[in-house]
Design a protein around this motif. Structure first.
Motif, mmCIF file in Angstrom:
data_model
loop_
_atom_site.group_PDB
_atom_site.id
_atom_site.type_symbol
_atom_site.label_atom_id
_atom_site.label_comp_id
_atom_site.label_asym_id
_atom_site.label_seq_id
_atom_site.Cartn_x
_atom_site.Cartn_y
_atom_site.Cartn_z
ATOM 1 N N LEU A 1 0.826 -1.210 0.000
ATOM 2 C CA LEU A 1 0.000 0.000 0.000
ATOM 3 C C LEU A 1 0.859 1.259 0.000
ATOM 4 N N ALA B 1 -0.089 -1.925 -10.508
ATOM 5 C CA ALA B 1 -1.121 -2.665 -9.779
ATOM 6 C C ALA B 1 -0.634 -2.988 -8.371
ATOM 7 N N VAL B 2 -1.578 -3.021 -7.436
ATOM 8 C CA VAL B 2 -1.280 -3.288 -6.029
ATOM 9 C C VAL B 2 -2.230 -4.370 -5.530
ATOM 10 N N PHE C 1 -3.669 8.249 -1.796
ATOM 11 C CA PHE C 1 -3.740 7.553 -3.084
ATOM 12 C C PHE C 1 -4.037 8.497 -4.251
ATOM 13 N N THR D 1 -1.566 8.308 -7.628
ATOM 14 C CA THR D 1 -1.306 7.080 -8.369
ATOM 15 C C THR D 1 -2.437 6.766 -9.338
ATOM 16 N N ARG E 1 -4.088 0.135 -10.354
ATOM 17 C CA ARG E 1 -5.260 -0.669 -9.997
ATOM 18 C C ARG E 1 -4.986 -1.321 -8.648
ATOM 19 N N PHE E 2 -6.032 -1.554 -7.873
ATOM 20 C CA PHE E 2 -5.871 -2.151 -6.548
ATOM 21 C C PHE E 2 -6.785 -3.364 -6.396
ATOM 22 N N CYS E 3 -6.283 -4.360 -5.694
ATOM 23 C CA CYS E 3 -7.103 -5.482 -5.251
ATOM 24 C C CYS E 3 -6.825 -5.674 -3.763
ATOM 25 N N ILE E 4 -7.869 -5.603 -2.954
ATOM 26 C CA ILE E 4 -7.754 -5.739 -1.505
ATOM 27 C C ILE E 4 -8.477 -7.015 -1.090
ATOM 28 N N LEU F 1 -9.848 4.402 -1.456
ATOM 29 C CA LEU F 1 -9.469 4.280 -2.866
ATOM 30 C C LEU F 1 -10.577 4.790 -3.777
ATOM 31 N N ARG G 1 -9.787 5.796 -7.541
ATOM 32 C CA ARG G 1 -8.947 4.696 -8.004
ATOM 33 C C ARG G 1 -9.789 3.454 -8.284
ATOM 34 N N ALA H 1 -10.592 -0.147 -7.723
ATOM 35 C CA ALA H 1 -10.310 -1.040 -6.596
ATOM 36 C C ALA H 1 -11.290 -2.200 -6.569
#
Length: 379
Positions: free
Chosen positions: A165, A177-178, A309, A312, A315-318, A339, A344, A346
């Motif tokens: 993160l 990507a995160v 955030f 940036t 793309r995020f995946c939590i 996000l 963003r 997410a």
């Protein structure tokens, strides 16, 4: 200018480690600077001609760089072979995979067991206090050395998720990507409290000697084992403990009416503590737990997690687990809300598992499907 060499850690239980020694300086959040900077790491796969397939995996609190290769001390397989390897979501046939031992640890990267060039002796508690952001800055130095300008993805669970993160907040142009798993955007009072119990157990051990125990060859093993036992409870779930151990006795028919390990769960925790001492340094445990306690991603952004955030385009995946009470799903939802507030992209998934916080390290086929789908979605 950098040079690559095998660096021996002071505590010979940890053996020789292949490390990069970078001239630095690495400027730390505390205001101190570290020179030189040693970073131990493993890589799998090959960086493609476009430099577009690098995946950085960030390890958890007491993890290491041996994400998919045999641990040289324990002889055990890599800690995430369920997710990393041929045919797995993070595949060396498709990805150039990097995993570095975090700053402050004891598996080859600069930490309290490292030699202080000014004195010729281990830093011990004279090593500067570090943060999660400092760990990420050290990783960025390694990527510079490896010629990786941008990451296809940064992936991590628990403390590794904190690093994941932090990456797009510190280097918004370097991450596409995160993937953050079983983690939080800041440590709670309860998180800090559990860590303080562990730190006090270490510092109360007479063998700790204010951190200067390296020359004696007698580390504060008892204190470190207790610290690990206390922390390990937070990695499990009540349901998982009950199912596995319940109130079953350990190799006996009746209670002893003493203080031996009457219950299986007591014996299990003692084993966890003793085995941990064989592979980890007590001072490193102090430093790394302090780094997680200091972690608050919104703190440097006016108290707004969404602002963290803002720069940036990643793309995020939590991912969270329903039985994780160390970093519960509410913490993941807070990240996702921030996000979305920042505009963003997410994805959020809560997975069901009986294993508590450690679920991401254990058999989790649903998690693998999410990882694979998310990573391929950005290809």
């Amino acid at each position: 200018m950098s040079m690559e060499s095998a660096i021996a850690s002071t505590d010979q239980r940890f053996g020789l480690r292949r490390s990069i020694r970078l001239a630095g300086p690495l400027r730390l959040d505390s205001g101190a600077s570290l020179t030189p900077v040693e970073i131990a790491y493993e890589t799998y796969g090959t960086l493609n001609a476009q430099g577009s397939n690098a995946v950085l995996i960030c390890h958890a609190l007491t993890g290491d760089q041996f994400v998919a290769s045999e641990h040289p001390v324990t002889g055990k397989p890599g800690w995430w072979t369920r997710a990393v390897g041929a045919g797995k979501p993070i595949d060396p046939e498709r990805h150039f995979i990097i995993c570095a031992n975090v700053l402050g640890s004891c598996l080859g990267s600069s930490g309290p067991a490292s030699i202080d060039p000014a004195t010729g002796a281990p830093f011990a508690m004279r090593f500067p206090v570090i943060t999660i952001a400092d760990m990420v800055r050290a990783q960025a130095m390694l990527l510079d050395h490896l010629g990786v300008a941008q990451l296809a993805a940064v992936v991590g669970g628990s403390m590794g998720g904190m690093q994941a993160l932090a990456w797009p907040t510190l280097y918004p142009e370097r991450v596409r990507a995160v993937l953050a798993i079983a983690t939080t955007a800041r440590h709670s009072a309860q998180n800090i409290a559990f860590h303080e119990v562990g730190r006090q157990a270490i510092m109360a051990d007479p063998r700790w000697r204010g951190g200067d125990y390296y020359a004696s060859g007698e580390p504060p093993a008892a204190g470190l084992a207790v610290a690990r036992m206390a922390a390990h409870i937070t990695y499990l779930s009540e349901a998982g403990l009950t199912e596995k151990f319940g109130r079953k006795l350990q190799a006996r028919e009746a209670k002893t009416f003493g203080f031996d390990a009457d219950f299986q769960v007591e014996s299990y925790l003692r084993h966890q503590g003793i085995s941990f001492v064989e592979r980890f340094d007590a001072n490193s445990y102090l430093y790394i737990t302090r780094a997680t306690d200091y972690f608050d991603l919104a703190e440097d952004h006016g108290g707004s997690l969404a602002n963290a955030f803002a720069r940036t385009q990643a793309r995020f995946c939590i991912i969270s687990f329903d039985t994780d009470w160390l970093y519960p799903t509410t913490e993941s939802r807070n990240i996702v809300h921030a996000l979305h507030a920042a505009g963003r992209a997410a994805t959020f998934v809560e997975l069901s598992s009986p294993f508590g916080h450690d679920s991401f390290l254990l058999d989790a086929p649903e998690m693998n499907r999410v990882l694979d789908g998310f990573l391929r979605g950005g290809a």
